[in-house]
Scaffold this motif. Sequence first.
Motif, short mmCIF file in Angstrom:
data_model
loop_
_atom_site.label_atom_id
_atom_site.label_comp_id
_atom_site.label_asym_id
_atom_site.label_seq_id
_atom_site.Cartn_x
_atom_site.Cartn_y
_atom_site.Cartn_z
N ALA A 171 -14.78 9.67 49.46
CA ALA A 171 -14.55 9.48 48.02
C ALA A 171 -13.68 8.24 47.79
CB ALA A 171 -13.89 10.71 47.42
N ALA A 172 -12.66 8.06 48.63
CA ALA A 172 -11.78 6.89 48.51
C ALA A 172 -12.57 5.61 48.80
CB ALA A 172 -10.60 7.01 49.46
N ARG A 173 -13.49 5.66 49.75
CA ARG A 173 -14.30 4.49 50.09
C ARG A 173 -15.19 4.09 48.90
NH1 ARG A 173 -19.47 3.73 52.53
NH2 ARG A 173 -19.57 1.69 53.50
N LEU A 174 -15.86 5.07 48.28
CA LEU A 174 -16.70 4.77 47.12
C LEU A 174 -15.86 4.24 45.96
CD1 LEU A 174 -19.26 7.72 47.14
CD2 LEU A 174 -19.64 5.35 47.86
N GLN A 175 -14.69 4.84 45.77
CA GLN A 175 -13.78 4.39 44.71
C GLN A 175 -13.41 2.93 44.93
OE1 GLN A 175 -12.43 6.40 42.09
NE2 GLN A 175 -11.42 4.58 41.27
N LYS A 176 -13.05 2.58 46.17
CA LYS A 176 -12.65 1.20 46.49
C LYS A 176 -13.81 0.23 46.29
CE LYS A 176 -10.46 -1.72 49.98
NZ LYS A 176 -10.71 -2.84 49.16
N LEU A 177 -15.01 0.62 46.73
CA LEU A 177 -16.17 -0.25 46.53
C LEU A 177 -16.41 -0.52 45.05
CD1 LEU A 177 -18.60 1.21 49.21
CD2 LEU A 177 -17.60 -1.08 49.22
N ALA A 178 -16.27 0.52 44.22
CA ALA A 178 -16.46 0.36 42.77
C ALA A 178 -15.37 -0.53 42.17
CB ALA A 178 -16.48 1.72 42.09
N GLU A 179 -14.15 -0.36 42.65
CA GLU A 179 -13.06 -1.20 42.16
C GLU A 179 -13.25 -2.65 42.60
OE1 GLU A 179 -9.55 0.76 43.61
OE2 GLU A 179 -9.65 2.30 42.06
N ASP A 180 -13.62 -2.86 43.87
CA ASP A 180 -13.78 -4.21 44.40
C ASP A 180 -14.83 -5.00 43.63
OD1 ASP A 180 -11.85 -3.67 46.28
OD2 ASP A 180 -13.23 -3.53 47.98
N VAL A 181 -15.89 -4.31 43.19
CA VAL A 181 -16.97 -5.00 42.48
C VAL A 181 -16.71 -5.03 40.97
CG1 VAL A 181 -18.55 -3.05 42.07
CG2 VAL A 181 -19.48 -5.29 42.60
N ARG A 182 -15.60 -4.40 40.56
CA ARG A 182 -15.25 -4.31 39.13
C ARG A 182 -16.44 -3.74 38.36
NH1 ARG A 182 -11.39 -9.04 37.32
NH2 ARG A 182 -12.24 -8.21 35.39
N PHE A 183 -16.83 -2.55 38.77
CA PHE A 183 -18.06 -1.95 38.27
C PHE A 183 -18.13 -1.90 36.75
CE2 PHE A 183 -20.99 1.39 37.08
CZ PHE A 183 -22.10 1.05 37.84
N PHE A 184 -17.05 -1.52 36.09
CA PHE A 184 -17.07 -1.39 34.64
C PHE A 184 -17.17 -2.73 33.92
CE2 PHE A 184 -15.27 2.78 35.78
CZ PHE A 184 -16.17 3.59 35.12
N ASP A 185 -16.98 -3.83 34.65
CA ASP A 185 -17.13 -5.16 34.08
C ASP A 185 -18.49 -5.77 34.37
OD1 ASP A 185 -14.52 -5.06 33.11
OD2 ASP A 185 -13.68 -5.93 34.95
N GLN A 186 -19.31 -5.09 35.15
CA GLN A 186 -20.64 -5.60 35.49
C GLN A 186 -21.55 -5.55 34.26
OE1 GLN A 186 -21.97 -6.82 38.46
NE2 GLN A 186 -19.87 -6.78 39.25
N PRO A 187 -22.51 -6.47 34.18
CA PRO A 187 -23.47 -6.40 33.07
C PRO A 187 -24.39 -5.18 33.24
CG PRO A 187 -24.08 -8.13 34.61
CD PRO A 187 -22.74 -7.61 35.05
N ALA A 188 -25.03 -4.79 32.18
CA ALA A 188 -25.92 -3.62 32.22
C ALA A 188 -27.14 -3.86 33.10
CB ALA A 188 -26.37 -3.25 30.80
N VAL A 189 -27.58 -5.11 33.23
CA VAL A 189 -28.72 -5.45 34.08
C VAL A 189 -28.32 -6.62 34.97
CG1 VAL A 189 -31.13 -6.22 34.14
CG2 VAL A 189 -30.36 -4.69 32.31
N VAL A 190 -28.55 -6.45 36.27
CA VAL A 190 -28.23 -7.48 37.24
C VAL A 190 -29.52 -7.90 37.94
CG1 VAL A 190 -26.97 -8.01 39.37
CG2 VAL A 190 -25.91 -6.56 37.61
N GLY A 191 -29.86 -9.16 37.84
CA GLY A 191 -31.05 -9.67 38.50
C GLY A 191 -32.24 -9.72 37.56
N THR A 192 -33.09 -10.71 37.79
CA THR A 192 -34.29 -10.89 36.99
C THR A 192 -35.46 -11.06 37.94
OG1 THR A 192 -32.99 -12.04 35.33
CG2 THR A 192 -35.36 -12.32 35.22
N PRO A 193 -36.55 -10.31 37.71
CA PRO A 193 -37.71 -10.48 38.59
C PRO A 193 -38.26 -11.90 38.49
CG PRO A 193 -38.08 -8.72 37.00
CD PRO A 193 -36.77 -9.35 36.67
N ARG A 194 -38.79 -12.38 39.58
CA ARG A 194 -39.35 -13.74 39.55
C ARG A 194 -40.57 -13.73 38.62
NH1 ARG A 194 -41.05 -11.34 44.07
NH2 ARG A 194 -43.24 -11.58 44.59
N PRO A 195 -40.86 -14.83 37.99
CA PRO A 195 -42.01 -14.91 37.07
C PRO A 195 -43.30 -14.48 37.78
CG PRO A 195 -40.67 -16.88 36.89
CD PRO A 195 -40.13 -16.11 38.06
N GLY A 196 -44.05 -13.64 37.12
CA GLY A 196 -45.33 -13.18 37.65
C GLY A 196 -45.22 -12.03 38.62
N ALA A 197 -43.99 -11.57 38.90
CA ALA A 197 -43.83 -10.45 39.84
C ALA A 197 -44.47 -9.20 39.25
CB ALA A 197 -42.36 -10.20 40.12
N ALA A 198 -45.34 -8.58 40.03
CA ALA A 198 -46.05 -7.39 39.56
C ALA A 198 -45.32 -6.11 39.96
CB ALA A 198 -47.47 -7.37 40.10
#
Length: 123
Positions: free
Chosen positions: A38-65
């Motif tokens: 639980a502490a490991r998951l908590q730290k990973l979330a804190e390190d990535v600043r999860f609550f500051d992340q955008p709602a969508v991360v990454g965009t599919p390449r054009p034409g990706a099916a």
Amino acid sequence: MNPIRHIEFSSDPQGGAFFPGLAKPVVIDMAALDSGEAARLQKLAEDVRFFDQPAVVGTPRPGAADYRYDVLTVDDGTKRHTVRALVPIEDPALRDLFDAVGRHVKAIRAAQRKAQAGGKTGE
């Protein structure tokens, strides 16, 4: 960041084969985890600043099916935030969090399958 209470994970395939079992959200109750994990998951979330992340991360390449988003929702009791990340996740810290959660999800799904198989009588 307050202590995380729950983490919810699901996959959202786009354009490809749909597997309902993978799309069904799995909830990880942090209180049910070993305190070290639980502490490991908590730290990973804190390190990535999860609550500051955008709602969508990454965009599919054009034409990706066929592509997939993994979806993670973190709830700390005072706030709840969801991030949809295009797979493969490019940011190493965010990928580490999703991978760590994914290992727990696999274990939970395996236990659910085992419990379901044990409940069958074969009649």
